[in-house]
Design an enzyme around this catalytic site. Sequence first.
Site, short mmCIF file in Angstrom:
data_model
loop_
_atom_site.label_atom_id
_atom_site.label_comp_id
_atom_site.label_asym_id
_atom_site.label_seq_id
_atom_site.Cartn_x
_atom_site.Cartn_y
_atom_site.Cartn_z
N CYS A 383 -7.60 -54.80 17.29
CA CYS A 383 -6.52 -55.24 16.41
C CYS A 383 -6.31 -54.24 15.27
O CYS A 383 -5.79 -53.17 15.51
CB CYS A 383 -6.77 -56.67 15.93
SG CYS A 383 -5.22 -57.52 15.60
N HIS A 509 -7.54 -59.56 20.83
CA HIS A 509 -8.96 -59.80 20.52
C HIS A 509 -9.73 -60.16 21.78
O HIS A 509 -9.85 -61.34 22.11
CB HIS A 509 -9.09 -60.95 19.52
CG HIS A 509 -8.58 -60.63 18.16
ND1 HIS A 509 -9.40 -60.25 17.13
CD2 HIS A 509 -7.33 -60.62 17.66
CE1 HIS A 509 -8.68 -60.02 16.04
NE2 HIS A 509 -7.41 -60.25 16.35
N GLU A 511 -12.81 -60.24 22.22
CA GLU A 511 -14.06 -60.94 21.91
C GLU A 511 -13.94 -62.46 22.05
O GLU A 511 -14.92 -63.14 22.34
CB GLU A 511 -14.56 -60.56 20.51
CG GLU A 511 -13.76 -61.08 19.31
CD GLU A 511 -12.56 -60.23 18.93
OE1 GLU A 511 -12.08 -59.45 19.77
OE2 GLU A 511 -12.09 -60.34 17.77
N1 GLN Z 1 -3.71 -56.85 9.63
C1 GLN Z 1 -3.25 -56.50 10.93
C2 GLN Z 1 -2.00 -57.27 11.33
O1 GLN Z 1 -1.71 -58.29 10.76
C3 GLN Z 1 -4.34 -56.67 11.98
C4 GLN Z 1 -4.82 -58.07 12.14
C5 GLN Z 1 -6.14 -58.18 12.84
O2 GLN Z 1 -6.93 -57.24 12.91
N2 GLN Z 1 -6.46 -59.37 13.35
O3 GLN Z 1 -1.29 -56.87 12.22
#
Ligand code: GLN
Length: 535
Positions: A383, A509, A511
């Site tokens: 992410c 994600h 995970e």
């Molecule tokens: N802050 C980033 C976004 O909002 C990544 C979010 C995250 O890593 N879950 O796109």
Amino acid sequence: MITTKYIFVTGGVTSSLGKGIVSASLAKLLQARGFKVTIQKLDPYINVDPGTLNPYEHGECYVTNDGAETDLDLGHYERFLNTPTSQANNVTTGKIYQTVIEKERKGDYLGKTVQVIPHITDEIKRRIKILGQQYQYDFVITEIGGTVGDIESTPYIEAVRQLKWELGQNSLVIHLTLLPYLSSTGELKTKPTQHSVKMLLEHGVQPDIIVCRTEHKINDDIRKKIALFCNVSKEAVIEAIDARSIYEVPLLMEQEKLDEVVLKKLNVVADQKPDLSKWKEFLNTLYTSEKQVDIALVGKYVELKDSYKSIAEAFIHAGVQNKCKVNIHWIHSEKINKENVRSILSKVKAILVAPGFGNRGIEGKIIAIEYARKNNIPFLGICLGMQCAVIEFARNVLNYEDANSREMNPATTHPVIDLLESQKKIDYMGGTMRLGSYPCELKENTLAYKIYNQKIIYERHRHRYEFNNEYMDAFAEKGMVFSGMNPEKGLVEIIELKDHPFFIGVQFHPEYKSTVENPHPLFVHFVKSALEQNG
Ligand code: GLN
């Protein structure tokens, strides 16, 4: 199929005794006997969901397939049961009140005074029963967050009292307590347990089973004493001794016959004993693997390891699959700079850059990624970690000096990570990100395709910002491969680099989907690639 049985798990004496793990372990034992089981968490805080909470408050925010931002215990439920949870599995006081107040505004209460009892408790009961009714589970295990006696959990305990009365034989209460050990006298003390059961009784709830968290084995006398003072049978006093791994707890609970006692008390006849052969194999490999591999987790919440719970667990699953133990080096991204990056990261064989929000620690992440890219060190960016890899490439390969995500620098001349038009109009923070499961199409002949070995995958998201497709050609020209795309919206989901042993960034994600039975392929291959660095 049996009539749904409802099991409530309450906690006493202190918080953090592991109600989530005990609930998940009991669920595992029942599932291993062939029953259909789910677990639900009721959280007494007033936030509607933990999505807007800082990870320092409550650890990681776990995301379900249907896009609910939930308590991290739901991650344990999925990792133990290998079945997905949903919105319905996590209820907060905020959600309860939101529903009741909306109904009141619509006039649904027909002029009645809206009160904690019966309106709030009715809504709590509805949310508990809905799982059994809609999804036809044999067992619904409901974990009540907090500790008995907390002001904010009182309506939940009251709802349990009412449900116990309504459901009769089809319900049961398990109370988890702590037996403190006094080292000066070498004794385990039962008094706090007696007091916390008294507190439950004051609320009209008699527990059926007492699970005692303890550092030392409990003997027959202690079992008898707790049984006598707490009105339960001796068999219903269950020892929950500290375990080396949370994954051992189902086996410890089996030894203590927790599942047998539950079935007996609920009058359920089980056709089979729990089949935990795969689970035992997993645990055996976990405990006996001698090979080790060092991997860095670069993030800004590393002081509280629960902030990255699912990542840490995914490494355990992937380690077992590779017959090794993954030693995570928790590295604070704010501490990394150009001068020290080599000395900090030279001890590890692979680098994971973690998800996150906001500017703090971002430059350290970018420096770590540059180091991984240039030194052929396996890298996995999740992410924000993927977004940082894009920024690093833009700055250092494409020479866009001030390249950034618009989240970090709204005035950047190269917003390589940006908001979609649809996100620009949003001004509410809660529940408005791209959340939950989305399809991703993989490009053939890429590392991602090799790892997943299929064309369409589904992964869970939790972010607002995206790769800015205006820059796609420029990145591709310099060797970045867009190996996973959202087939409907054309959004970039996976990036990778050729001529590198393992360099992958994912906008989703992975995970969240790793379980004991299904370790996530990205983590499995990432660990494998780290092991190959061992030479
Ligand atoms: N802050 C980033 C976004 O909002 C990544 C979010 C995250 O890593 N879950 O796109």
